[in-house]
Design an enzyme around this catalytic site. Structure first.
Site, PDB file in Angstrom:
ATOM      1  N   ASN A  89      -9.833  -0.455   0.236  1.00  0.00           N
ATOM      2  CA  ASN A  89      -8.377  -0.337   0.164  1.00  0.00           C
ATOM      3  C   ASN A  89      -7.880  -0.910  -1.166  1.00  0.00           C
ATOM      4  OD1 ASN A  89      -5.611  -0.638   0.468  1.00  0.00           O
ATOM      5  ND2 ASN A  89      -5.727  -1.514   2.527  1.00  0.00           N
ATOM      6  N   HIS A 131      -3.424   7.030   3.102  1.00  0.00           N
ATOM      7  CA  HIS A 131      -3.819   5.724   2.574  1.00  0.00           C
ATOM      8  C   HIS A 131      -5.201   5.381   3.126  1.00  0.00           C
ATOM      9  CE1 HIS A 131      -3.948   1.696   1.263  1.00  0.00           C
ATOM     10  NE2 HIS A 131      -3.711   1.150   2.439  1.00  0.00           N
ATOM     11  N   CYS A 138       0.818  -1.223   0.000  1.00  0.00           N
ATOM     12  CA  CYS A 138       0.000   0.000   0.000  1.00  0.00           C
ATOM     13  C   CYS A 138       0.846   1.264   0.000  1.00  0.00           C
ATOM     14  CB  CYS A 138      -0.920   0.001   1.208  1.00  0.00           C
ATOM     15  SG  CYS A 138      -1.923  -1.463   1.287  1.00  0.00           S
TER      16      CYS A 138
HETATM   17  N1  ACO Z   1     -17.950  -9.060   9.598  1.00  0.00           N
HETATM   18  C1  ACO Z   1     -18.396  -9.316  10.826  1.00  0.00           C
HETATM   19  N2  ACO Z   1     -17.585  -9.574  11.858  1.00  0.00           N
HETATM   20  C2  ACO Z   1     -16.268  -9.590  11.614  1.00  0.00           C
HETATM   21  C3  ACO Z   1     -15.735  -9.329  10.351  1.00  0.00           C
HETATM   22  C4  ACO Z   1     -16.621  -9.065   9.309  1.00  0.00           C
HETATM   23  N3  ACO Z   1     -16.236  -8.802   8.066  1.00  0.00           N
HETATM   24  N4  ACO Z   1     -14.386  -9.402  10.432  1.00  0.00           N
HETATM   25  C5  ACO Z   1     -14.078  -9.679  11.706  1.00  0.00           C
HETATM   26  N5  ACO Z   1     -15.216  -9.800  12.418  1.00  0.00           N
HETATM   27  C6  ACO Z   1     -15.360 -10.094  13.841  1.00  0.00           C
HETATM   28  C7  ACO Z   1     -14.164 -10.801  14.417  1.00  0.00           C
HETATM   29  O1  ACO Z   1     -14.228 -12.170  14.174  1.00  0.00           O
HETATM   30  C8  ACO Z   1     -14.282 -10.443  15.877  1.00  0.00           C
HETATM   31  O2  ACO Z   1     -15.229 -11.289  16.447  1.00  0.00           O
HETATM   32  P1  ACO Z   1     -15.002 -11.844  17.960  1.00  0.00           P
HETATM   33  O3  ACO Z   1     -14.973 -10.625  18.821  1.00  0.00           O
HETATM   34  O4  ACO Z   1     -16.180 -12.725  18.160  1.00  0.00           O
HETATM   35  O5  ACO Z   1     -13.685 -12.552  17.909  1.00  0.00           O
HETATM   36  C9  ACO Z   1     -14.870  -9.033  15.862  1.00  0.00           C
HETATM   37  O6  ACO Z   1     -15.461  -8.874  14.555  1.00  0.00           O
HETATM   38  C10 ACO Z   1     -13.841  -7.946  16.071  1.00  0.00           C
HETATM   39  O7  ACO Z   1     -12.748  -8.242  15.259  1.00  0.00           O
HETATM   40  P2  ACO Z   1     -11.464  -7.355  15.287  1.00  0.00           P
HETATM   41  O8  ACO Z   1     -10.477  -7.905  14.302  1.00  0.00           O
HETATM   42  O9  ACO Z   1     -10.984  -7.116  16.690  1.00  0.00           O
HETATM   43  O10 ACO Z   1     -12.066  -5.986  14.738  1.00  0.00           O
HETATM   44  P3  ACO Z   1     -11.384  -4.588  14.596  1.00  0.00           P
HETATM   45  O11 ACO Z   1     -12.224  -3.589  15.243  1.00  0.00           O
HETATM   46  O12 ACO Z   1      -9.923  -4.602  14.926  1.00  0.00           O
HETATM   47  O13 ACO Z   1     -11.497  -4.342  13.026  1.00  0.00           O
HETATM   48  C11 ACO Z   1     -10.169  -4.427  11.061  1.00  0.00           C
HETATM   49  C12 ACO Z   1     -10.880  -5.227  12.137  1.00  0.00           C
HETATM   50  C13 ACO Z   1     -11.207  -3.669  10.270  1.00  0.00           C
HETATM   51  C14 ACO Z   1      -9.442  -5.394  10.146  1.00  0.00           C
HETATM   52  C15 ACO Z   1      -9.162  -3.433  11.706  1.00  0.00           C
HETATM   53  O14 ACO Z   1      -8.388  -4.101  12.679  1.00  0.00           O
HETATM   54  C16 ACO Z   1      -8.256  -2.814  10.688  1.00  0.00           C
HETATM   55  O15 ACO Z   1      -8.668  -2.047   9.842  1.00  0.00           O
HETATM   56  N6  ACO Z   1      -6.946  -3.075  10.797  1.00  0.00           N
HETATM   57  C17 ACO Z   1      -5.983  -2.590   9.845  1.00  0.00           C
HETATM   58  C18 ACO Z   1      -6.112  -3.362   8.588  1.00  0.00           C
HETATM   59  C19 ACO Z   1      -5.365  -2.750   7.464  1.00  0.00           C
HETATM   60  O16 ACO Z   1      -5.131  -1.568   7.441  1.00  0.00           O
HETATM   61  N7  ACO Z   1      -4.966  -3.568   6.519  1.00  0.00           N
HETATM   62  C20 ACO Z   1      -4.286  -3.204   5.346  1.00  0.00           C
HETATM   63  C21 ACO Z   1      -2.991  -2.511   5.629  1.00  0.00           C
HETATM   64  S1  ACO Z   1      -1.646  -2.968   4.709  1.00  0.00           S
HETATM   65  C22 ACO Z   1      -2.090  -2.822   3.164  1.00  0.00           C
HETATM   66  O17 ACO Z   1      -3.001  -2.118   2.938  1.00  0.00           O
HETATM   67  C23 ACO Z   1      -1.367  -3.559   2.072  1.00  0.00           C
END
Ligand code: ACO
Length: 326
Positions: free
Chosen positions: A283, A253, A113
């Site tokens: 993204n 980003h 990214c």
């Molecule tokens: N739909 C419903 N529930 C979901 C989903 C979904 N799509 N995905 C995860 N969950 C659930 C999980 O299983 C978890 O359930 P649990 O509590 O029963 O275990 C709950 O939702 C919370 O999950 P978390 O992973 O803790 O959620 P969080 O608030 O951290 O959000 C996210 C997740 C959106 C991925 C966030 O952490 C994030 O954006 N992180 C950065 C990701 C990123 O930037 N990636 C790309 C960067 S590098 C690049 O771009 C090449």
């Protein structure tokens, strides 16, 4: 003293729109979860036969047309991508062939990214050194081809797209791309990877049992992303000799709207000075910040003379920031 200015921008997004409601039918998720946790409402998905290079070429053609720039005069083509059509030839060579940019040097940069800013910074050095006078920098990613469409923790986040930017040397001092900051955080390399399943033993001809796909430790990435992007803007601003208050618009980003808000808070930047288009595209990896820049300029959110900050982070981890005087 020479500087490097942006002559024109181009972009391309595929026609097909995949909404959160569509995803509700594919994996165990809801529009409400995706919207509140990420800010994403829909994303673009390339057609099966639409390659990363096809998107890169369309974005490049727009940037060239806008500047009325003859492809024969392009000195350097750099494509930022981590979803190339194949390991080789380089995407930059496919763009070169399509544009008939006969005299250009051509290579790819892989920084996930962060690719667009890594590529822009790399190309800029060729111009400042005097080796070349101009460069076509492209960011293109087809993330849909490296998704595990059964994994709700990743497949709701990504989309496909491309953008291009034509840069050239200028004799006006303190114009254009004022400062660059690129850095690596390899200790976090396991936070986001593209992997393939076990390969079969040699006797079975090393067949891959599954196409490569993204795995991610989202919450861990979240924290590093916020810290590295806020730090990147601060350092790039310092290098440019301006204060954070001088920045008219931060273009980050587009990985998660909550990451963007947290970065803005850390910088003390009001939300209206931060450009966000994540709701439309998700993204798009390297293409995200480049398309955001394109749209910010098109919408009039960036005006001549404004100081803008571009800032990114991505798998690697790698992070980068630039200050540009528009
Ligand atoms: N739909 C419903 N529930 C979901 C989903 C979904 N799509 N995905 C995860 N969950 C659930 C999980 O299983 C978890 O359930 P649990 O509590 O029963 O275990 C709950 O939702 C919370 O999950 P978390 O992973 O803790 O959620 P969080 O608030 O951290 O959000 C996210 C997740 C959106 C991925 C966030 O952490 C994030 O954006 N992180 C950065 C990701 C990123 O930037 N990636 C790309 C960067 S590098 C690049 O771009 C090449």
């Amino acid at each position: 003293m020479k500087s490097v200015e942006i002559l024109s921008l181009g972009h391309y997004v595929p026609e097909r729109i995949l909404t959160n409601q569509d995803l509700e039918k594919m994996v165990d998720t809801t529009d409400e979860w995706i919207t509140t946790r990420t800010g994403i409402k829909e994303r673009r998905i390339a057609a099966d036969d639409e390659k990363t290079s096809d998107m890169a070429i369309k974005a490049a053609e727009e940037a060239l047309a806008r500047a009325k720039f003859d492809p024969q005069n392009i000195d350097l083509i750099v494509v930022a991508t981590t979803t190339a059509d194949s390991s080789f030839p380089a995407m930059a060579c496919l763009v070169q062939k399509s544009l008939n940019a006969k005299k250009a040097a051509a290579f790819d940069v892989g920084a996930a990214c962060s690719g667009f800013l890594y590529a822009l910074t790399t190309a800029k050095q060729f111009l400042l050194s005097g080796m070349y006078q101009n460069a076509l920098v492209i960011a293109a990613d087809k993330m849909s081809k490296v998704m595990d469409w059964n994994d709700r923790t990743t497949c709701v986040l990504f989309g496909d797209g491309a953008a291009a930017c034509l840069i050239q040397t200028s004799d006006k001092p303190n114009e254009g791309i004022l400062s660059d900051y690129i850095f690596g955080l390899g200790e976090y390399s396991n936070y986001m990877q593209i992997i393939a399943e076990e390969i079969k033993p040699l006797e079975q001809k090393n067949m891959l049992v599954r196409s490569p796909y993204v795995v991610m430790q989202g919450p861990e990435l979240f924290k590093v992303a916020v810290n590295s992007m806020a730090e990147g803007v601060e350092i790039a601003a310092k290098k440019a000799g301006i204060s954070l208050a001088d920045i008219s618009l931060v273009i980050p980003h587009q990985a998660n709207d909550r990451i963007i808000s947290a970065v803005a808070k850390k910088l003390g930047t009001p939300r209206e000075k931060v450009y966000v288009n994540i709701e439309k595209y998700g993204n798009m990896s390297a293409a995200s910040v480049a398309i955001a820049l394109y749209e910010a300029v098109e919408s009039g959110a960036v005006k001549k003379g404004d100081y803008i900050a571009l800032v990114v982070f991505g798998a690697g981890l790698v992070s980068a920031a630039n200050i540009i005087k528009w």
